[in-house]
Design an enzyme around this catalytic site. Structure first.
Site, mmCIF file in Angstrom:
data_model
loop_
_atom_site.group_PDB
_atom_site.id
_atom_site.type_symbol
_atom_site.label_atom_id
_atom_site.label_comp_id
_atom_site.label_asym_id
_atom_site.label_seq_id
_atom_site.Cartn_x
_atom_site.Cartn_y
_atom_site.Cartn_z
ATOM 1 N N MET A 15 55.382 -39.163 -23.375
ATOM 2 C CA MET A 15 54.903 -40.035 -22.299
ATOM 3 C C MET A 15 55.339 -39.514 -20.934
ATOM 4 O O MET A 15 54.566 -39.525 -19.961
ATOM 5 C CB MET A 15 55.471 -41.447 -22.494
ATOM 6 C CG MET A 15 54.736 -42.264 -23.519
ATOM 7 S SD MET A 15 53.096 -42.774 -22.964
ATOM 8 C CE MET A 15 53.503 -44.085 -21.816
ATOM 9 N N THR A 79 59.974 -47.722 -21.873
ATOM 10 C CA THR A 79 60.850 -47.572 -23.049
ATOM 11 C C THR A 79 60.994 -48.917 -23.753
ATOM 12 O O THR A 79 61.096 -49.958 -23.099
ATOM 13 C CB THR A 79 62.231 -47.048 -22.590
ATOM 14 O OG1 THR A 79 62.009 -45.870 -21.820
ATOM 15 C CG2 THR A 79 63.134 -46.742 -23.766
ATOM 16 N N ALA A 105 57.395 -52.998 -19.252
ATOM 17 C CA ALA A 105 56.049 -53.193 -19.805
ATOM 18 C C ALA A 105 56.046 -52.776 -21.274
ATOM 19 O O ALA A 105 56.101 -51.573 -21.568
ATOM 20 C CB ALA A 105 55.036 -52.367 -19.026
ATOM 21 N N HIS A 135 51.632 -46.677 -35.896
ATOM 22 C CA HIS A 135 52.084 -45.662 -34.934
ATOM 23 C C HIS A 135 52.361 -44.316 -35.604
ATOM 24 O O HIS A 135 52.532 -44.231 -36.820
ATOM 25 C CB HIS A 135 53.365 -46.133 -34.230
ATOM 26 C CG HIS A 135 53.121 -47.108 -33.120
ATOM 27 N ND1 HIS A 135 52.945 -48.452 -33.341
ATOM 28 C CD2 HIS A 135 53.019 -46.922 -31.772
ATOM 29 C CE1 HIS A 135 52.744 -49.065 -32.180
ATOM 30 N NE2 HIS A 135 52.784 -48.161 -31.206
ATOM 31 N N LYS A 139 58.199 -42.396 -33.923
ATOM 32 C CA LYS A 139 58.629 -43.576 -33.165
ATOM 33 C C LYS A 139 59.984 -44.091 -33.658
ATOM 34 O O LYS A 139 60.202 -44.241 -34.858
ATOM 35 C CB LYS A 139 57.562 -44.668 -33.298
ATOM 36 C CG LYS A 139 57.837 -45.881 -32.443
ATOM 37 C CD LYS A 139 56.614 -46.761 -32.314
ATOM 38 C CE LYS A 139 56.920 -48.041 -31.555
ATOM 39 N NZ LYS A 139 57.506 -47.811 -30.229
#
Ligand SMILES: NC(=O)C1=CN([C@@H]2O[C@H](COP(=O)(O)OP(=O)(O)OC[C@H]3O[C@@H](n4cnc5c(N)ncnc54)[C@H](OP(=O)(O)O)[C@@H]3O)[C@@H](O)[C@H]2O)C=CC1
Ligand SMILES: O=C(O)C1=N[C@H](C(=O)O)C[C@H](O)C1
Length: 250
Positions: A15, A79, A105, A135, A139
């Site tokens: 990201m 995060t 967020a 996902h 992760k």
């Protein structure tokens, strides 16, 4: 036009590297620092950072936010790994720096934010509801921050509407088979090579199933939300939880 001085923490990650590109390409922003693991956060203060984007790891984010708030740098945090206790700690730190804003967020995807909003609206109309998030297998946290937030919003809406607990006759089970219980809403986490970030919210009632689904196909899809967060957080002191607060949805 004056530009915003923006830093990215976690800049080498999946990201973070997208955020570096997005900030570089934004006419109203200057990328003044890009740091990753083992870099000194002093690079941010040295560069006169106004807003820092944190895209690191649940183990790192609290320390990073502590540094940002102490130095009056606004934060835009993607995060995950948030609990009520962690949010309270951030609120307490912000109380000591009243001009500083932090946006946390759970999801920057515009469609994901809308999924949460629509799920909240649908929650009181159906007897049953379950959340399935899917996902990539790298992760760290399960269930995803988005799934937890979705389930909390659904549970709050059902509580407010006086809904009964949902039916579930399970009396024998293998551990984990019914997912995690988030405020009474079962949440299931799938980890599969090839996936990016996906979520389904399944509502059911007699003779009727209603499904909300959102798919993030790549990490670039989160960037309009990240940039919106950067633009809005500078005039939103205190803690904002959820990008919906900046989307003028009401
Ligand atoms: N809100 C949203 O819309 C989204 C949120 N996320 C969340 O963002 C976070 C990052 O995700 P992703 O990019 O996929 O993860 P990556 O593992 O690809 O990237 C994280 C980066 O942060 C680095 N890092 C770890 N600790 C620190 C630290 N203390 N200081 C600076 N950098 C550090 C990592 O280094 P190293 O590799 O050495 O550990 C890595 O380069 C996750 O929590 C994820 O759930 C992801 C997508 C969307
Ligand atoms: O780790 C990810 O990839 C993602 N994390 C966030 C979450 O936990 O909800 C947002 C999105 O789902 C991608």
């Amino acid at each position: 036009m004056s530009t915003l001085r923006v830093a990215v923490i976690g800049a080498k990650g999946k990201m973070g590297s997208e955020a570096v590109k997005a900030v570089r390409n934004a006419d109203d922003m200057d990328l003044v620092a890009a740091v990753d693991r083992d870099d000194d956060l002093a690079a941010l203060t040295d560069a006169g950072t106004q807003v820092a984007i944190d895209l690191t790891h649940p183990d790192a984010v609290m320390g990073n936010l502590d540094f940002l708030v102490r130095n009056g740098i606004h934060g835009v945090v993607g995060t995950t790994g948030w609990t009520d206790e962690r949010l309270e700690t951030v609120r307490a730190r912000l109380a000591e720096s009243p001009d500083t804003g932090v946006l946390i967020a759970p999801n920057f995807g515009i469609g994901a934010v809308l999924t949460m909003r629509f799920a909240e609206q649908a929650a009181r109309f159906f007897e049953s509801v379950e959340v399935v998030e899917l996902h990539h297998p790298n992760k760290a946290d399960a269930p995803s921050g988005t799934a937890v937030r979705t389930a909390q919003l659904i549970a709050d809406a059902r509580r407010e509407a006086g809904c009964a607990p949902q039916p579930d006759a399970t009396s024998t089970t293998l551990e984990g088979a019914r997912g995690a219980d988030v405020d009474g809403v079962p949440v299931h986490a799938v980890r599969l090579r090839g996936l990016v970030a996906h979520q389904e919210v399944l509502f059911g009632d007699e003779g009727e199933i209603f499904t909300l689904r959102h798919d993030s196909m790549n990490r670039g899809s989160f960037m309009p939300g990240v940039l919106l967060g950067v633009r809005r957080v500078v005039s939103a002191p205190g803690l904002t939880y959820g990008l919906d607060a900046f989307m003028d949805l009401d």
